[in-house]
Design a protein around this motif. Structure first.
Motif, PDB file in Angstrom:
ATOM      1  N   LEU A  54      22.916  58.434  37.888  1.00 52.07           N
ATOM      2  CA  LEU A  54      24.164  58.441  38.652  1.00 52.07           C
ATOM      3  C   LEU A  54      23.972  58.035  40.104  1.00 52.07           C
ATOM      4  O   LEU A  54      24.939  57.929  40.859  1.00 52.07           O
ATOM      5  CB  LEU A  54      24.799  59.839  38.587  1.00 52.07           C
ATOM      6  N   LYS A 101      31.173  57.656  36.421  1.00 53.58           N
ATOM      7  CA  LYS A 101      31.206  56.193  36.471  1.00 53.58           C
ATOM      8  C   LYS A 101      32.638  55.674  36.481  1.00 53.58           C
ATOM      9  O   LYS A 101      32.969  54.725  37.211  1.00 53.58           O
ATOM     10  CB  LYS A 101      30.425  55.619  35.290  1.00 53.58           C
ATOM     11  N   ASN A 102      33.507  56.322  35.703  1.00 53.58           N
ATOM     12  CA  ASN A 102      34.899  55.878  35.633  1.00 53.58           C
ATOM     13  C   ASN A 102      35.637  56.092  36.949  1.00 53.58           C
ATOM     14  O   ASN A 102      36.354  55.209  37.422  1.00 53.58           O
ATOM     15  CB  ASN A 102      35.635  56.606  34.505  1.00 53.58           C
ATOM     16  N   TYR A 157      26.112  55.458  41.769  1.00 51.88           N
ATOM     17  CA  TYR A 157      27.518  55.817  41.907  1.00 51.88           C
ATOM     18  C   TYR A 157      27.743  56.890  42.975  1.00 51.88           C
ATOM     19  O   TYR A 157      28.855  57.393  43.124  1.00 51.88           O
ATOM     20  CB  TYR A 157      28.065  56.314  40.557  1.00 51.88           C
ATOM     21  N   ASN A 191      34.205  53.619  39.640  1.00 52.18           N
ATOM     22  CA  ASN A 191      34.588  52.225  39.391  1.00 52.18           C
ATOM     23  C   ASN A 191      36.067  51.988  39.654  1.00 52.18           C
ATOM     24  O   ASN A 191      36.470  50.885  40.058  1.00 52.18           O
ATOM     25  CB  ASN A 191      34.239  51.835  37.959  1.00 52.18           C
ATOM     26  N   SER A 238      28.427  62.008  32.962  1.00 53.65           N
ATOM     27  CA  SER A 238      28.081  60.655  33.384  1.00 53.65           C
ATOM     28  C   SER A 238      29.245  59.682  33.243  1.00 53.65           C
ATOM     29  O   SER A 238      29.546  58.900  34.158  1.00 53.65           O
ATOM     30  CB  SER A 238      26.889  60.135  32.583  1.00 53.65           C
ATOM     31  N   LYS A 239      29.904  59.700  32.097  1.00 53.43           N
ATOM     32  CA  LYS A 239      31.012  58.776  31.856  1.00 53.43           C
ATOM     33  C   LYS A 239      32.140  59.011  32.849  1.00 53.43           C
ATOM     34  O   LYS A 239      32.718  58.044  33.383  1.00 53.43           O
ATOM     35  CB  LYS A 239      31.513  58.933  30.419  1.00 53.43           C
TER      36      LYS A 239
END
Length: 493
Positions: free
Chosen positions: A156, A133-134, A159, A137, A129-130
């Protein structure tokens, strides 16, 4: 008439008779062989029908023009958890090794590499997940595809891309699970898909297995016949479970060394709800989800399940963790009639059991239920999503579609027809059951999105052996509704 004419007439009759006899012999030679022969008339007719069907159903071809992709590297990010032996090695197989499934993966990948001039790479991490998202973004085009578990996938969605917008995805074709397409679309958008590009999504399919020897020893009804006749119901399973339960060591309590009717992990409980034809969340005519209302059938289903849970004819624990009554130990040791399980655990845990076992779908609520339903576990079911940071989504869609097409053609026969039906199952009837199970998948939005913790709270409630569904639902209803509205607003922006 002269003597010469009489003789001529006789010769003509003889000649005509010879021709007629020849025709009779010819006709007889074309008739089907007798019952004692190797092929009956019925078999000939069936063979002819099969040939006609084959002729009318030509082999599928990839639905788009084959393109040279110039050595493009198709990159996949995979959510992996070593503790549950959930490994993805599909894209890193380097050679054939004489193992059916491994070699099928290799041949599918090689077919794509040679036909499309593409290569593959993958990265496996725990809880992706992290990372997702990174990269989204930051606008970094690091991956074409992500493979999360269903419970991770829901968070998610903001995204990831709506898959319905791409011409190069054949979402109506058989290499995608059509039940997933129908169940998991929201607001006529689709962010999550399962299919034959990878076979690991089958790991999370929930089903039941039974001990064939114990069934015979107890002289119980044949569950295969019950399934085929549409009579495999919660009531029948409850009766059979009660009949199998016994305090073998005579210590006055049910423990590991006794015999149980049914053992399972608690996350299988929601699968039993789905099996009864219910979901925790539905969708309206505009494809917008709404929560499961407080219905009589939901209450009746919970009561049926708890009726043979509370009298100790089954055992339900969340995990193995050394617990003496865990399904991880009881069923493999031959001390349970039924086991609620996921396909992944058959492959991983039961290869070496000494007794024969069979496979079944979850039981219906009652005989009036039209069909069986197969729930998909939120933790063990992998899915596919496309991150918004992909620079050329149609190119990603094109390659992924090719992976699915050739996966269905090359990998699926190895996974299903060979590995499942010959290596892990023990009889032909289980093959038929797998057909039913795979065609009846159910993807419950309420389990994966878990708005307002609706599915989680129901599972906790049932673990305690109580039916407080009405009051629990009433307390959470406003929270469930608010979370749905918030989610829809986010994807409509």
């Amino acid at each position: 008439m002269s003597k010469l004419r009489v003789i001529s007439f006789i010769f003509i009759l003889i000649f005509m008779f010879a021709i007629f006899s020849s025709m009779l012999i010819s006709c007889n030679s074309q008739k089907p062989e007798s019952p004692e022969s190797s092929q009956t008339a019925e078999e000939i007719n069936e063979a002819g029908t099969e040939q006609e069907q084959t002729a009318s159903e030509p082999e599928k071809t990839f639905p788009r023009e084959i393109r040279d992709l110039g050595g493009y590297n198709f990159r996949v990010l995979i959510d992996e958890n070593e503790g549950n032996a959930l490994f993805y090695e599909d894209l890193t197989i380097e050679q054939e090794e004489g193992e059916v499934y491994n070699d099928a993966l290799y041949r599918r990948n090689l077919e794509l590499i040679e036909k499309f001039n593409v290569k593959f790479s993958s990265v496996s991490k725990e809880d992706i997940s992290k990372d997702v998202k990174n990269i989204v973004n930051s606008g970094s085009d690091d991956y074409d595809l992500i493979l999360p578990r269903l419970f991770t996938a829901w968070n998610l969605i903001p995204y990831c891309n709506n898959l319905m917008q791409y011409e190069n995805l054949s979402l109506k074709e058989s290499w995608y699970d059509q039940n997933c397409v129908e169940n998991l679309s929201i607001d006529n958008k689709l962010y999550i898909i399962t299919g034959d590009a990878f076979m690991k999504h089958y790991d999370g399919i929930m089903l039941m297995i039974f001990n064939k020897q114990l069934l015979a020893d107890l002289a119980l009804s044949d569950p295969y016949s019950l399934v085929r006749d549409g009579k495999w119901t919660l009531d029948i399973m409850g009766e059979m479970s009660k009949g199998a339960t016994m305090d073998i060591d005579g210590n006055g309590k049910m423990d590991r060394y006794d015999r149980w009717g049914y053992v399972l992990q608690s996350d299988i409980l929601v699968g039993m709800i789905n099996g009864a034809g219910l979901q925790f969340m539905y969708k309206d005519e505009n494809d917008i989800p709404y929560s499961m209302p407080n219905t009589d059938k939901m209450n009746a289903t919970i009561d049926k399940i708890l009726s043979f849970y509370n009298d100790y004819s089954w055992d339900c624990l969340r995990d193995g963790k050394g617990e003496d009554k865990s399904a991880f130990w009881v069923f493999p040791e031959g001390r349970a009639l039924f086991n609620g399980i996921m396909l992944h655990y058959i492959q991983w845990q039961l290869r070496g059991v000494e007794f024969d076992f069979g496979i079944l779908p979850f039981p219906k609520f009652d005989e009036s239920q039209e069909r069986y339903y197969t729930s998909t576990n939120d933790f063990h079911t992998f899915c596919y999503m496309m991150p918004k940071s992909v620079s050329d989504p149609e190119n990603t869609a094109y390659i992924f579609d090719a992976m699915g097409f050739y996966g269905e053609k090359i990998i699926k026969p190895a996974y299903y027809d060979v590995c499942l039906t010959r290596k892990y199952t023990r009889d032909e009837e289980s093959n038929d059951m797998l057909d039913i199970i795979f065609k009846s998948t159910s993807y419950d939005l309420g389990i994966y999105a878990n708005f307002g913790n609706i599915a989680g709270s129901m599972r906790t409630m049932m673990e305690k052996g109580t039916n407080t569904y009405a009051s629990t639902y009433e307390k959470q209803e406003s929270k469930i509704t608010n979370e749905i509205v918030k989610f829809i607003d986010n994807i409509q922006e």
